[in-house]
Scaffold this active site. Structure first.
Site, PDB file in Angstrom:
ATOM      1  CE  LYS A   7      -2.360  -0.864   3.903  1.00 38.03           C
ATOM      2  NZ  LYS A   7      -1.672  -1.936   4.422  1.00 38.03           N
ATOM      3  NE  ARG A  41      -3.574  -1.012  11.062  1.00 37.76           N
ATOM      4  CZ  ARG A  41      -2.792  -0.334  10.521  1.00 37.76           C
ATOM      5  NH1 ARG A  41      -2.881   0.756  10.055  1.00 37.76           N
ATOM      6  NH2 ARG A  41      -1.539  -0.980  10.370  1.00 37.76           N
ATOM      7  NE  ARG A  99       7.921  -2.767   6.501  1.00 44.33           N
ATOM      8  CZ  ARG A  99       6.606  -2.492   6.388  1.00 44.33           C
ATOM      9  NH1 ARG A  99       6.013  -1.954   5.398  1.00 44.33           N
ATOM     10  NH2 ARG A  99       5.804  -2.915   7.438  1.00 44.33           N
ATOM     11  NE  ARG A 155       7.407  -0.530  10.200  1.00 40.00           N
ATOM     12  CZ  ARG A 155       6.177  -0.330   9.638  1.00 40.00           C
ATOM     13  NH1 ARG A 155       6.008   0.483   8.387  1.00 40.00           N
ATOM     14  NH2 ARG A 155       4.893  -0.777  10.141  1.00 40.00           N
ATOM     15  NE  ARG A 215       2.628  -4.493  11.777  1.00 36.93           N
ATOM     16  CZ  ARG A 215       3.680  -4.469  11.150  1.00 36.93           C
ATOM     17  NH1 ARG A 215       4.652  -5.095  11.289  1.00 36.93           N
ATOM     18  NH2 ARG A 215       3.747  -3.809   9.947  1.00 36.93           N
TER      19      ARG A 215
HETATM   20  P1  AMP Z   1       1.288   0.637   9.709  1.00 35.05           P
HETATM   21  O1  AMP Z   1       2.620   1.354   9.321  1.00 35.05           O
HETATM   22  O2  AMP Z   1       0.081   1.005   8.574  1.00 35.05           O
HETATM   23  O3  AMP Z   1       1.611  -0.874   9.374  1.00 35.05           O
HETATM   24  O4  AMP Z   1       0.907   0.843  11.063  1.00 35.05           O
HETATM   25  C1  AMP Z   1       1.938   0.856  12.019  1.00 35.05           C
HETATM   26  C2  AMP Z   1       1.314   0.515  13.420  1.00 35.05           C
HETATM   27  O5  AMP Z   1       0.693   2.007  13.668  1.00 35.05           O
HETATM   28  C3  AMP Z   1       0.181  -0.264  13.652  1.00 35.05           C
HETATM   29  O6  AMP Z   1       0.850  -1.764  13.886  1.00 35.05           O
HETATM   30  C4  AMP Z   1      -0.605   0.108  14.727  1.00 35.05           C
HETATM   31  O7  AMP Z   1      -0.016  -0.192  15.972  1.00 35.05           O
HETATM   32  C5  AMP Z   1      -0.382   1.817  14.521  1.00 35.05           C
HETATM   33  N1  AMP Z   1      -1.545   2.109  13.497  1.00 35.05           N
HETATM   34  C6  AMP Z   1      -1.661   2.769  12.157  1.00 35.05           C
HETATM   35  N2  AMP Z   1      -2.656   3.167  11.984  1.00 35.05           N
HETATM   36  C7  AMP Z   1      -3.702   2.737  12.824  1.00 35.05           C
HETATM   37  C8  AMP Z   1      -4.992   2.786  12.855  1.00 35.05           C
HETATM   38  N3  AMP Z   1      -5.987   3.395  11.968  1.00 35.05           N
HETATM   39  N4  AMP Z   1      -5.596   2.331  14.243  1.00 35.05           N
HETATM   40  C9  AMP Z   1      -4.912   1.846  15.187  1.00 35.05           C
HETATM   41  N5  AMP Z   1      -3.477   1.728  14.971  1.00 35.05           N
HETATM   42  C10 AMP Z   1      -2.886   2.002  13.975  1.00 35.05           C
END
Ligand code: AMP
Length: 192
Positions: A13, A88, A127, A133, A144
């Site tokens: 994405k 989410r 990654r 990360r 996740r």
């Molecule tokens: P991502 O980079 O989108 O994988 O997000 C990394 C982390 O940020 C996720 O594993 C969550 O801990 C947090 N996070 C990001 N977006 C959200 C969301 N919309 N709701 C809850 N947690 C979020």
């Protein structure tokens, strides 16, 4: 053009959002990146969410909804936006519907990036070597993806009912995926 990207972690994405941003001139709004920036800058929000993000759990809905509400009224979203990582949960999706109708906008298109868990896991582990990360450890990745299936995947139906859902073969190459996306976006642009 208001674009939403749904799909598991590792489905590409972020990469595609950057291509869309470059081609169509609308900002990429990535909630995960916003949270990582807040953590790095040690803001109040950052300090609060750090342990949650690093363990791969979900940040509470109210914090995320406030964050997005403030971001969507920034002037750079005038021509549209690309939402990546929000909503989410169904509470976040309902809040987004309400927010958009308040400001008189709607989602032009919702892409569902489709990728099996084993392929997503392999990409995320790769990654983790490149980006280091904290949430790309095997435990956090498993958590996740589990949360994606439990909390986020049901939103696909929410948007299918709204009638603007398009499935994307996320296992294809970056260029092939972008071509699929472009064809769909060009159709949307032609309709409006
Ligand atoms: P991502 O980079 O989108 O994988 O997000 C990394 C982390 O940020 C996720 O594993 C969550 O801990 C947090 N996070 C990001 N977006 C959200 C969301 N919309 N709701 C809850 N947690 C979020």
């Amino acid at each position: 053009m208001n674009v939403l990207l749904l799909g598991p972690q590792g489905s590409g994405k972020g990469t595609q959002a950057q291509r869309i941003e470059a081609e169509y001139g609308i900002p990429h709004i990535a909630t995960g990146q916003m949270l990582r920036d807040a953590i790095k800058q040690e803001t109040e929000l950052g300090t609060k969410v750090k342990p949650i993000v690093e363990s791969g759990r979900l940040v509470p809905d109210d914090l995320m909804i406030d964050l997005i509400r403030e971001r969507l009224i920034e002037p750079d979203t005038g021509e549209g936006f690309i939402l990546d990582g929000f909503p989410r949960t169904s509470a976040q999706a309902d809040a987004l519907d309400a927010m958009l109708s308040e400001i008189g906008r709607e989602l032009s298109i919702v892409f569902e990036f489709q990728l099996p868990d084993d392929a997503a896991t392999a990409r995320l582990l790769r990654r983790s070597e490149l980006e280091n990360r904290r949430d790309d450890t095997p435990e956090a990745i498993a958590r996740r993806l589990e949360l994606y299936h439990a909390e986020t995947e049901p939103l696909v139906e929410h948007y299918r009912v709204q009638g603007n859902l398009v499935g994307i073969h996320a296992d294809h190459s970056v260029n092939e995926v972008f071509q699929e996306i472009q064809e769909a976006l060009d159709q949307v642009a032609a309709r409006s």
